[in-house]
Write a protein that holds these residues in place. Sequence first.
Motif, mmCIF file in Angstrom:
data_model
loop_
_atom_site.group_PDB
_atom_site.id
_atom_site.type_symbol
_atom_site.label_atom_id
_atom_site.label_comp_id
_atom_site.label_asym_id
_atom_site.label_seq_id
_atom_site.Cartn_x
_atom_site.Cartn_y
_atom_site.Cartn_z
ATOM 1 N N LEU A 90 65.948 43.978 33.661
ATOM 2 C CA LEU A 90 65.449 45.179 34.324
ATOM 3 C C LEU A 90 66.609 46.077 34.744
ATOM 4 N N VAL A 92 67.468 48.557 37.571
ATOM 5 C CA VAL A 92 66.934 48.711 38.920
ATOM 6 C C VAL A 92 67.722 49.765 39.694
ATOM 7 N N ASN A 137 62.904 58.967 33.229
ATOM 8 C CA ASN A 137 62.438 57.683 32.668
ATOM 9 C C ASN A 137 63.572 56.672 32.491
ATOM 10 N N PHE A 139 64.609 54.050 34.884
ATOM 11 C CA PHE A 139 64.620 52.774 35.596
ATOM 12 C C PHE A 139 63.303 52.014 35.442
ATOM 13 N N ASP A 140 63.437 50.696 35.291
ATOM 14 C CA ASP A 140 62.275 49.817 35.224
ATOM 15 C C ASP A 140 61.686 49.559 36.613
ATOM 16 N N VAL A 141 62.557 49.481 37.606
ATOM 17 C CA VAL A 141 62.140 49.197 38.980
ATOM 18 C C VAL A 141 62.908 50.106 39.925
ATOM 19 N N LEU A 165 61.547 57.043 37.086
ATOM 20 C CA LEU A 165 60.919 55.763 36.772
ATOM 21 C C LEU A 165 60.395 55.770 35.342
ATOM 22 N N LYS A 166 60.609 54.681 34.624
ATOM 23 C CA LYS A 166 60.112 54.582 33.251
ATOM 24 C C LYS A 166 58.587 54.482 33.235
ATOM 25 N N GLY A 169 56.922 51.424 34.546
ATOM 26 C CA GLY A 169 57.822 50.873 35.553
ATOM 27 C C GLY A 169 57.155 50.727 36.910
#
Length: 254
Positions: A90, A92, A137, A139-141, A165-166, A169
């Motif tokens: 991830l 983050v 787009n 970051f996963d978290v 945020l992705k 996500g």
Amino acid sequence: MKQLFKFILNFLPRPFLIRLSYTARPFLAFFLKGDTYTDPIDGKSFRNFLPYGYGKQRNNALSPSTLSLERHRLLWLYLKNETDFFSAKLRVLHFAPEQAFYKRFRKLKNLDYITTDLNSPLADVKADICNLPFKDNEFDVILCNHVLEHIPDDTKAMQELYRVLKPGGMGIFQIPQDLSRETTFEDDTITDKKERAKIFGQYDHVRVYGRDYFDKLRSIGFKVDEVDYTAKLSSEDISRYCLAKGEIIPVCFK
């Protein structure tokens, strides 16, 4: 002890408190060693946790070992037991990184872990939450906890969180919240620090969020799960970990 902590919290700058805590933590942990309460973040137990609060102080709120508060311990349990945060690859983004998490998250080999804040000495990237220097787009978290109540234009901040945020996500955006309030309250005409602490819970908060907080996040575009994770825990665990029963974790998805 209680009055000393109240003085320290209200009169010492936050960056200085962070540095001071590194020195004080081992002594506090040794002095309060016991078996009444347990910090789930490091598994250490104590006869008491420390009081904490800028206005009215809460007893048994601050862990002597990790310096976690109720919300940190609740979030740790949720991430550990209900998500793949500790195992999946991830990227983050962590706003105003808390000491209870910072070194632990930094050591996780599965995370590409970036911290950001305007003032924190723990931040990798000095940035304004309303004007982030990150791509769309990215970051996963995103972890952004107890930040938005400090931000005058929280709408813009939420839009920036959504932007970086992705798709698919997850963001967790905890705030101090009065669930008895239907609507959020703010009043810039209240300038006295003591009065602001009394009304807003802390002198540097600009609002008290009500139950409409979740709908505001939804209006930005997030899908919001209002997670009462304490409802999944036993009363014994809630007491042992010193959690705030009924606290809602806003888990947001894009």
